[in-house]
Design an enzyme around this catalytic site. Sequence first.
Site: not given
Lengths: 736, 232
Positions: B86, B203, B205
């Site tokens: 990002c 993302h 994560e």
Amino acid sequence: MITQEMYEGLGLKESEYKRILELLGRQPTLTELAMFSVEWSEHCGYCRSRRWLKILPKTGKFKSLVGEDSGGIIVDDIAIIFKAESHNHPSQVEPKQGAATGVGGIIRDIFTAGARPIASLDSLRFGTLDEPYSRYLLKGVVDGIQFYGNCVGVPTVGGEVYFNKRYSGNCLVNVMCIGVAPKDKLARAKAVAGGIIMYVGSSTGKDGIGGCSVLASAEFAEGEEKRPTVQIGDPFTEKCLIEATLETISTGHVLGIKDMGAAGLTCSISEMAQAGGTGMDIDLDKVPTREREMQPWEIMMSESQERMLVCIKEGKEEEIEKIFSKWGLNAAVLGKATIDGIVRIKAKNEVVAEIKADFLAEAPLYEMPHKKPDYQDELNYLDLDKIVQPRNLGEVLIKLLSSPNITNKNWIYHQYDHMVQVNTMVLPGSDAAVLRIKGTNKAIAATTDCNAKYCELNPLRGAQIAIAEAARNLVCSGAEPAAVTDCLNFANPEKPQRYWYFKNCVEGITEACQFFGVSVVSGNVSFYNESPLGAILPTPMIGMIGIVSDIKKVCTQGFKNENEAIILLGKNLPDIGGSEYLEVIHNQFKGQAPYLDLSQEKALHDTVLKVIKDGLVQSAHDCSEGGLAAALAECCLSNSEKITGALIDNLDFDIRKDFVLFAESQSRVILSASFENVPKIKEIAGNNTVPFKVIGKTGGDSLKILDNDKELINLKLDKLKSVWYESLEESLNSSS
Amino acid sequence: MKFGVIVFPGSNCDHDCFHVVKNVLGQPVEYIWHDDIFGGEFDCIIVPGGFSYGDYLRTGAIARFSPAVNSLIDFANSGGPVIGICNGFQILLESGLLKGAMLRNTNMHFICKYVYIRVENIDTPFTNLCKPNQVLKIPIAHNEGNYYIDEVGLKDLKSNNQIVFRYSSKEGQIADKYNPNGAKDFIAGITNSKGNVLGLMPHPERCSEDVLNSTDGLLIFKSILNWTKVKT
């Protein structure tokens, strides 16, 4: 020389000014007058509400914490701190910055308690979307929330939005923030004598002067220009402030800490002193300012954002200063907390204020007269026989699902980062947001609720319903309701017919919270929400959190599989007073608020929690606006992976068909479960004496509702889906 | 395998990346402060998402001047694996480690939601555990994720197999309606020509644990671990 014009300009009444003269035994200085005006304003002093706020329950099933600026509960070794606050008037004046600084302010209240903010929710009210200004406000407020919340790194996980003409001249922006901390790491908002007082964060400018006393503590009048009183937010600075503050608190050198919110330095200085029973010697020349030649009273009144006041152990100044400078923030020693109980403010070596901290705390307490409005009986009268039953009930459902109050709000929540911090288990669009608590097997569920129309029809019951529905949303997620924060949004309290709603709503919240064993740990009152267009609906916004004791037992509202039983818990009653059906289809707002029996509601909660904990159900969803039919459609459409149809062929039509489908009777939940679990669920419902009925089964590509063999509703899922997910954006674009 | 997570003022996914590496992958991990320089003590560097320095200027435009990004360029040039997520991707673009630029999303709004991406190249340190054309369910959250590169650059990316992820349907179909932000050629993630630097808008994560809504992100992190095994 203080003139009447001066103190009235600051929002003080003549009687209040006389009291100040009495307390001081002399004329106040300009700075002192400014200090009294903010501390004694409705926004800070709760002059017209304290009398009733006292009755709210401070204890419940979970161990409660009620702090200076926020409150919370203890779960095992973890403190969950949360609070809601309104930023209504600033948002009506300047929606983007008004909402943004509302988010920033409430986040600061949480991390000054030593808790890391992990989630925000927003409860919003606007005029109807056919009004250009309402669309402007909605877009601006959403922009402000995303601008601030996304950057600051606190996920916006839930909330609610309602549209009603009654908010046309006065929108509501209520923001709730939740934080977590190890329970022994919390900080208090008070000074300790001998401690060093430091100013940390952004520098002070001339923005927001008079925000709380002038803007928040009076009605909107015709043609007023109040934009200069709105503050400007900087989420990047706030993000740095969060990290620097939590790092500072973890040093163990902090004795007390407070956000500079409403009334800025004035509020933080005097309230920290009061709370700690100390005085304070402050040198205003040390305050970092961003404008030249600011007057002492301007420095004291400024509501510049992203600033805090900290009381630390002597000798640790340098260490603290280092932390803040690492994050690019100011840290300046302003003075010391003293034992004499006197707040002494110096500027250019002159004493500009010298007041006992206690005087500032002595905001006047007004016993406000209240009177049931003359129009109330007429408002409550509704002749059900005069409501014409529509022929095409499917069309009614489509209209309801596309109406802004019911339709899905993804246009809004897709603009908010709702996943940062990687805790969000249940994403926006279900009954409640669910966040895991890292390092534990538990989760927090959170919701905001208030059907203000019910509160206007019957403030006592309406407020009880707000509590009941919030709790119901939590249990549908698998969480046990734990504690409440509230934003009590009402019109001008000086009008007895307005105050009547406030008094009754507080009593309703109290009764319901006591019944469910949930405490009210924090909150805020926002009065004077009225404009030349009239008063807002009484809106006691309830923010409630619940605890999921096993992270694997979280439930959502969407149907999951085909060929499963659809179960209705609770009873269908002809409660169409104040319903969306009555308003959207019949263009009326009238009648009685829905019936509510707290013990039936509690029995429902116990049943739903038990069947979720026992792993017996696939989904649970409460029935609210739009009634049973809207709730069923939501169950069909909410599973983003796979929308699932339903055949409802076993519903009792013992009352009018449109009432069964669209009335908003309380204490009802729709479950879905495999057929083999049905007997067990039935037994649990029976043990709690909760009405139980298998009303149909999941599957197919449409939502069908039959009365015996007669098809009442038969709508394709594709059609429902586009209506449900696209209507809000369409109504924003089509009319803009 | 030792990970470093660069922290800029305004980073807000730094904790999330740290958490996944430490608690999910069980690997050693340290934060790297933007003002510090670093060297070969790390085996993989994560440039996390957020709003570095507030991103009040063009996203990532200030971060590229930080001492940590200078070290990052050296680290990448010596072949160390780097993953920018990002805002991290935006910083990698600004620093010149990756080619192209970011425009605002075509709908002019921040977009946060789950999307699907198709793995276009599994021969990278970041995707070697994926199956060819595997579709990952993964969230995005950005204002400026509309990847742009000129036609010549795009041709290079294609001919070098540098396009790693494309936005797609759940079934892996590529079409405009599955492109959330208007990205050129549906690009969600690319590598440098050597293949050791990955930038992606989604993302991973945020979808690496059972309690969240997908675990597909874990494939990317585990691929990094697997790559060093394959290499050594």
